[in-house]
Scaffold this motif. Sequence first.
Motif, mmCIF file in Angstrom:
data_model
loop_
_atom_site.group_PDB
_atom_site.id
_atom_site.type_symbol
_atom_site.label_atom_id
_atom_site.label_comp_id
_atom_site.label_asym_id
_atom_site.label_seq_id
_atom_site.Cartn_x
_atom_site.Cartn_y
_atom_site.Cartn_z
ATOM 1 N N PHE A 66 -24.730 19.585 -28.989
ATOM 2 C CA PHE A 66 -25.665 19.051 -29.984
ATOM 3 C C PHE A 66 -25.382 19.684 -31.337
ATOM 4 O O PHE A 66 -25.184 20.899 -31.434
ATOM 5 C CB PHE A 66 -27.110 19.354 -29.576
ATOM 6 C CG PHE A 66 -28.124 18.808 -30.535
ATOM 7 C CD1 PHE A 66 -28.472 17.466 -30.502
ATOM 8 C CD2 PHE A 66 -28.722 19.631 -31.472
ATOM 9 C CE1 PHE A 66 -29.407 16.958 -31.389
ATOM 10 C CE2 PHE A 66 -29.662 19.140 -32.367
ATOM 11 C CZ PHE A 66 -30.001 17.798 -32.321
ATOM 12 N N LYS A 67 -25.363 18.829 -32.385
ATOM 13 C CA LYS A 67 -25.182 19.307 -33.754
ATOM 14 C C LYS A 67 -26.190 18.605 -34.646
ATOM 15 O O LYS A 67 -26.476 17.419 -34.461
ATOM 16 C CB LYS A 67 -23.771 18.993 -34.263
ATOM 17 C CG LYS A 67 -22.672 19.716 -33.531
ATOM 18 C CD LYS A 67 -21.320 19.360 -34.094
ATOM 19 C CE LYS A 67 -20.223 20.008 -33.258
ATOM 20 N NZ LYS A 67 -18.891 19.606 -33.692
ATOM 21 N N ALA A 68 -26.712 19.341 -35.622
ATOM 22 C CA ALA A 68 -27.609 18.759 -36.624
ATOM 23 C C ALA A 68 -27.172 19.246 -37.989
ATOM 24 O O ALA A 68 -26.848 20.430 -38.162
ATOM 25 C CB ALA A 68 -29.049 19.165 -36.354
ATOM 26 N N TRP A 73 -28.303 14.017 -36.675
ATOM 27 C CA TRP A 73 -27.984 14.731 -35.444
ATOM 28 C C TRP A 73 -26.930 13.967 -34.657
ATOM 29 O O TRP A 73 -26.789 12.750 -34.787
ATOM 30 C CB TRP A 73 -29.230 14.949 -34.586
ATOM 31 C CG TRP A 73 -29.936 13.680 -34.207
ATOM 32 C CD1 TRP A 73 -30.953 13.087 -34.889
ATOM 33 C CD2 TRP A 73 -29.648 12.839 -33.082
ATOM 34 N NE1 TRP A 73 -31.324 11.920 -34.252
ATOM 35 C CE2 TRP A 73 -30.542 11.750 -33.148
ATOM 36 C CE3 TRP A 73 -28.737 12.895 -32.037
ATOM 37 C CZ2 TRP A 73 -30.544 10.724 -32.201
ATOM 38 C CZ3 TRP A 73 -28.731 11.879 -31.095
ATOM 39 C CH2 TRP A 73 -29.633 10.823 -31.168
#
Length: 120
Positions: A66-68, A73
Amino acid sequence: LLWRQDVPFTVQLVLTKDKLRQTFADQPAQVITAKDNPMAFYFSHIFLAVFHGDTDQLKQQFDMTFKADNGQWTLALTPKAAPLNTVFNTITLGGKSDLERLTLQEIRGDKTDILFSNQS
C-alpha cells in the motif's frame, strides 16, 4: 456487485456470493451458479473481496503493498499461489476516496485497465 459497462460494448453483471447473472446488449440474461462453474466463482470471490476491502481474505491470496501520496492511494496485490499466480503478475487498485482504477497485469503480458466513474 453490480457492474454496468457501456463501452466498447454493453454488458451488465450482477455478482452475489453464489450466483452470476450477465447480460450482453439486448440478449437474454445468462445465470451461472457456483455449482455450474466453481473456478469462475473462485475468481469472483477474490474480486468481491477486492471491492469489499476484505483485507483478511486478500492477505490469504496476495502479498499486499500500500502506498499513499498527495491524496492518492495505490494497493498492489501480488498473487501468492495458483491459480492466481498462473494468470496475474499483479492486480493494482488506486484512487482518492473511492476506487477509481483497477489494473490487471497478466503473466502473458496482457494488461487490462478499468476506470470507474459514478460509483455508488
